[in-house]
Design a protein around this motif. Sequence first.
Motif, PDB file in Angstrom:
ATOM      1  N   ALA A 177       2.765  -0.016  -6.014  1.00 30.37           N
ATOM      2  CA  ALA A 177       1.652   0.383  -5.165  1.00 30.37           C
ATOM      3  C   ALA A 177       0.454  -0.528  -5.429  1.00 30.37           C
ATOM      4  O   ALA A 177       0.164  -0.881  -6.566  1.00 30.37           O
ATOM      5  CB  ALA A 177       1.275   1.826  -5.423  1.00 30.37           C
ATOM      6  N   ARG A 230       5.106   6.924  -1.618  1.00 28.85           N
ATOM      7  CA  ARG A 230       5.633   6.587  -0.284  1.00 28.85           C
ATOM      8  C   ARG A 230       4.754   5.481   0.307  1.00 28.85           C
ATOM      9  O   ARG A 230       3.531   5.561   0.298  1.00 28.85           O
ATOM     10  CB  ARG A 230       5.594   7.829   0.595  1.00 28.85           C
ATOM     11  CG  ARG A 230       6.151   7.612   1.959  1.00 28.85           C
ATOM     12  CD  ARG A 230       7.177   8.687   2.268  1.00 28.85           C
ATOM     13  NE  ARG A 230       7.627   8.560   3.646  1.00 28.85           N
ATOM     14  CZ  ARG A 230       8.768   8.014   3.968  1.00 28.85           C
ATOM     15  NH1 ARG A 230       9.561   7.556   3.020  1.00 28.85           N
ATOM     16  NH2 ARG A 230       9.134   7.922   5.226  1.00 28.85           N
ATOM     17  N   TYR A 238       2.927   2.970   3.005  1.00 29.95           N
ATOM     18  CA  TYR A 238       2.306   3.022   4.332  1.00 29.95           C
ATOM     19  C   TYR A 238       2.910   1.904   5.175  1.00 29.95           C
ATOM     20  O   TYR A 238       2.245   0.987   5.583  1.00 29.95           O
ATOM     21  CB  TYR A 238       0.799   2.812   4.256  1.00 29.95           C
ATOM     22  CG  TYR A 238       0.040   3.888   3.552  1.00 29.95           C
ATOM     23  CD1 TYR A 238       0.209   5.219   3.879  1.00 29.95           C
ATOM     24  CD2 TYR A 238      -0.877   3.572   2.565  1.00 29.95           C
ATOM     25  CE1 TYR A 238      -0.503   6.209   3.236  1.00 29.95           C
ATOM     26  CE2 TYR A 238      -1.601   4.549   1.922  1.00 29.95           C
ATOM     27  CZ  TYR A 238      -1.412   5.870   2.262  1.00 29.95           C
ATOM     28  OH  TYR A 238      -2.115   6.842   1.624  1.00 29.95           O
ATOM     29  N   ARG A 249       0.848  -1.188   0.000  1.00 28.99           N
ATOM     30  CA  ARG A 249       0.000   0.000   0.000  1.00 28.99           C
ATOM     31  C   ARG A 249       0.880   1.233   0.000  1.00 28.99           C
ATOM     32  O   ARG A 249       1.850   1.315   0.751  1.00 28.99           O
ATOM     33  CB  ARG A 249      -0.890   0.010   1.232  1.00 28.99           C
ATOM     34  CG  ARG A 249      -1.962  -1.052   1.173  1.00 28.99           C
ATOM     35  CD  ARG A 249      -2.906  -0.982   2.332  1.00 28.99           C
ATOM     36  NE  ARG A 249      -2.995   0.362   2.892  1.00 28.99           N
ATOM     37  CZ  ARG A 249      -3.478   0.650   4.070  1.00 28.99           C
ATOM     38  NH1 ARG A 249      -3.923  -0.306   4.827  1.00 28.99           N
ATOM     39  NH2 ARG A 249      -3.532   1.885   4.513  1.00 28.99           N
ATOM     40  N   ALA A 250       0.521   2.204  -0.851  1.00 24.11           N
ATOM     41  CA  ALA A 250       1.329   3.417  -0.963  1.00 24.11           C
ATOM     42  C   ALA A 250       0.423   4.626  -1.152  1.00 24.11           C
ATOM     43  O   ALA A 250      -0.716   4.516  -1.608  1.00 24.11           O
ATOM     44  CB  ALA A 250       2.296   3.308  -2.137  1.00 24.11           C
ATOM     45  N   GLY A 251       0.965   5.787  -0.830  1.00 28.37           N
ATOM     46  CA  GLY A 251       0.245   7.043  -0.999  1.00 28.37           C
ATOM     47  C   GLY A 251       0.427   7.588  -2.406  1.00 28.37           C
ATOM     48  O   GLY A 251       0.991   6.938  -3.290  1.00 28.37           O
ATOM     49  N   GLU A 252      -0.035   8.809  -2.610  1.00 27.53           N
ATOM     50  CA  GLU A 252       0.010   9.452  -3.921  1.00 27.53           C
ATOM     51  C   GLU A 252       1.439   9.591  -4.458  1.00 27.53           C
ATOM     52  O   GLU A 252       1.680   9.382  -5.627  1.00 27.53           O
ATOM     53  CB  GLU A 252      -0.643  10.837  -3.830  1.00 27.53           C
ATOM     54  CG  GLU A 252      -2.125  10.813  -3.511  1.00 27.53           C
ATOM     55  CD  GLU A 252      -2.951  10.389  -4.706  1.00 27.53           C
ATOM     56  OE1 GLU A 252      -2.573  10.697  -5.844  1.00 27.53           O
ATOM     57  OE2 GLU A 252      -3.979   9.732  -4.483  1.00 27.53           O
TER      58      GLU A 252
END
Length: 149
Positions: free
Chosen positions: A147, A88, A90, A82-85
């Motif tokens: 991601a 990066r 999580y 899982r990754a952010g916009e």
Amino acid sequence: MKVVLRSEVPSLGRRGDVCDVADGYAQNYLIPRGLAMRATRGSVRQAEAMRRRRELADAAVLSGAQEMAERLAGRSIRVVARAGEAGRLYGSVNAVSLAAAIAEQERVVLAPEMLGVAEPIKQTGTYSIPVTPHPEVVTEVTVEVVAAT
């Protein structure tokens, strides 16, 4: 006093080695704990047999590590996290999760210590990770962290 090591002693030697140690060290520590025995003609011959068995076992471990390295050489492992916009993660991808991904995708079981992951991976991208299944065998694996959608 000369002794024959029955098992590995970190600062002294490996099983089957004939070592010269202080009398007190041998009589008070090594011999009572079963780590060594006095060196006699019979025990020196026994030590030679131990060394030969150890060398055969070491050769088998080395060949297994070389086979493992050949299977992993040039492979690409894909890890979904899982990754952010901005890409990066999580969390992170560490040696334990990477070893699990290699076991799942390539059917090669590695201990996390064999993977040269200095710091956990916290960003998506492609990374080159050294794999050391044996001190004499080193290969690299490409890890692609993507991601989750």
